[in-house]
Design an enzyme around this catalytic site. Structure first.
Site, mmCIF file in Angstrom:
data_model
loop_
_atom_site.group_PDB
_atom_site.id
_atom_site.type_symbol
_atom_site.label_atom_id
_atom_site.label_comp_id
_atom_site.label_asym_id
_atom_site.label_seq_id
_atom_site.Cartn_x
_atom_site.Cartn_y
_atom_site.Cartn_z
ATOM 1 N N SER A 248 -9.691 1.896 2.591
ATOM 2 C CA SER A 248 -8.717 2.664 1.774
ATOM 3 C C SER A 248 -7.892 1.567 1.166
ATOM 4 C CB SER A 248 -7.970 3.608 2.596
ATOM 5 O OG SER A 248 -7.333 3.178 3.647
ATOM 6 N N LYS B 26 0.813 -1.028 0.042
ATOM 7 C CA LYS B 26 0.079 -0.069 0.104
ATOM 8 C C LYS B 26 0.923 1.133 0.156
ATOM 9 C CE LYS B 26 -3.830 2.000 2.609
ATOM 10 N NZ LYS B 26 -4.747 1.825 3.764
ATOM 11 N N SER C 119 -10.101 -0.288 6.799
ATOM 12 C CA SER C 119 -9.384 -0.018 5.373
ATOM 13 C C SER C 119 -8.831 -1.436 4.839
ATOM 14 C CB SER C 119 -8.419 0.853 5.460
ATOM 15 O OG SER C 119 -8.893 2.223 5.146
#
Ligand code: GLN
Length: 462
Positions: free
Chosen positions: A141, A66, A165
């Site tokens: 996210s 990420k 997330s």
């Protein structure tokens, strides 16, 4: 998960992942690729294998990061203009530990800027598409990481979970998502969102793989004083649930929850019964306040953490300004997305004198009640079961004009974040339209492996 050895070359594993990333470019999982360095590292590992030298438990395994994890491989953008050109001087502890075991970063995945969001639509670099339906959101996210694993580009990917997330995009894409106990994995070298609920975890396709990744990342780190002792040490097969009882949280199964989601959770409960668990319906009335608590505490911490981006030390700096205040204002206006600004404003409001007691302090008190509520239940049950989100992946653009609607998506994931307890999003089924749906197993602090062992039993036996 394929690991490089005498018969399987690390270079082939990495090339295969890079090829697949190209093939699935349209989904926009990645912000940047790390091709040259990934192949170079793979060659080094192959050489070591040929010489019979030790190479680690994840030799040659490609993975995706990420883009809020700092590392020396390319810029860490946090999907924001603010950090578009930011080359990190350090590598996150979690990444270091995986690399020390031979794992190889092939690229950095898309997210909502600064991890603010639940759809990966808030990214400065564009939206990531759902792995099962291009017209739908990936969730967020950590949307890019979830989709990269769901499409089979990489066997695992890293995410961060502050309020859901990892779990929600895992559910939307049909993969495992582990949000560990707060403090299980070092936060050192990850762009901070809300420091009291930020946790570092992973996406994988089996409980066993997820456990191995977490085991490697977890443990004390002197660079993060909130890290816990090394408790993530067992094999999943060594773990036996003590009570053989699971509580199904009915507060999350009623009005406003998609019928297909409810029935998939109920099916999963039946599977748990099949492998020997007793299921009891439980109530957690305080849970309905969790979203309100979260959207006070979290923006407060966001506002503090984002105050460091002032255009002076690092990150974006506005080209035009009249004075110092103008430099700050223009830099922050240009560098942040709308959602970032909204949270900064809410956060500073609830922390400001005159409102602190009414909002922030009250929210923290209610948070303690929430923790007590979960503690009481987890004295009786090995784990709690509930949906991950009220619905499967929604359409791109569907919630963007209404922040409150978007925040409601987090109603089932934020309670656990506020308590610091672990939760695993387990792929559980699909809707008639073919959209993946996961369920959430929640446990007492440090019971992460118990949750994964339960999921593994269902995965293999039910
Ligand atoms: N969707 C939640 C939010 O917007 C969770 C974000 C996260 O876990 N990083 O705050």
């Amino acid at each position: 998960m394929k690991i490089a050895d005498k018969n399987t070359k690390a270079v082939e594993l990495v090339r295969d992942a890079l090829d697949k990333a190209k093939k699935f470019e349209a989904y926009h999982c990645f912000i940047s690729m790390n091709e040259a360095r990934a192949l170079e590292r793979a060659r080094e590992i192959d050489k070591k294998i040929a010489k019979g030298e030790p190479v680690g438990r994840l030799a040659g395994v490609p993975f995706a990061l990420k883009d809020n994890y700092l590392s020396r491989d390319g810029n860490t953008t946090a999907a924001a203009r603010m950090l578009e050109d930011f080359a990190a001087p350090i590598t996150a502890t979690a990444v270091k530990r995986l690399e020390a075991e031979g794992a190889i970063v092939i690229g950095r995945t898309n997210l909502d800027a600064f991890a603010h969001g639940g759809s990966t639509e808030n990214s400065y670099f564009g939206v990531t598409h759902n792995s099962a339906d291009m017209e739908r959101v990936s969730g967020g996210s950590s949307g890019g990481s979830a989709v990269a694993v769901a499409l089979g580009i990489v066997p695992f990917a890293l995410g961060s979970d502050t309020g859901g997330s990892i779990r929600q995009p895992a559910s939307f894409n049909g993969v495992y998502g582990v949000k560990p106990t707060y403090g299980a994995v070092s936060r050192y070298g990850v762009v901070a969102m809300a420091s009291s609920t930020d946790t570092m975890g992973c996406f994988a396709t089996t409980a066993e793989d997820a456990d191995l990744i977490m085991k490697i990342m977890a443990g004390k780190d002197e660079k993060d004083s909130t890290t816990l002792d090394d408790y993530w040490t067992k094999d999943l097969d060594e773990i036996t649930p003590k009570k053989k009882k699971i509580g199904l949280i009915t507060d999350f199964m009623g009005e406003g929850v998609d019928k297909e989601v409810v029935s998939i959770v109920k099916d999963y409960a039946k599977k748990l019964e099949k492998v020997g668990f007793e299921i009891e319906e439980v109530k957690l009335p305080i849970a309905k306040y969790a979203l309100a608590i979260y959207y006070i505490v979290q923006p407060a911490e966001v506002a503090s953490n984002l105050s460091r981006y002032d255009g002076i030390r690092y990150g974006h700096r506005a080209a035009e300004f009249d004075d110092l205040a103008g430099l700050y204002n223009n830099t922050r206006d240009e560098g942040f997305m709308t959602e970032n600004k909204r949270r900064i404003m809410i956060g500073n409001f609830v922390l400001s004198s005159g409102f602190y007691d009414a909002y922030y302090l009250k929210a923290q008190k209610a948070r303690t009640l929430l923790i007590n509520g979960y503690n009481e239940l987890l004295e009786k049950y090995d784990a709690l079961l509930c949906p991950v989100a009220p619905n499967p992946a929604f359409k791109i653009g569907e919630n963007t004009s209404d922040p409150l609607k978007m925040y409601l998506e987090d109603v089932m994931t934020v309670p656990t974040s506020l308590t610091g307890m672990p939760s695993v999003s387990v792929p559980a089924g699909k809707t008639k339209a073919g959209l993946p749906v996961g369920v959430q197993l929640i446990g007492q602090r440090r019971d992460d492996q118990l949750l994964l062992s339960i999921a593994k039993t269902v995965e293999e036996q039910a």
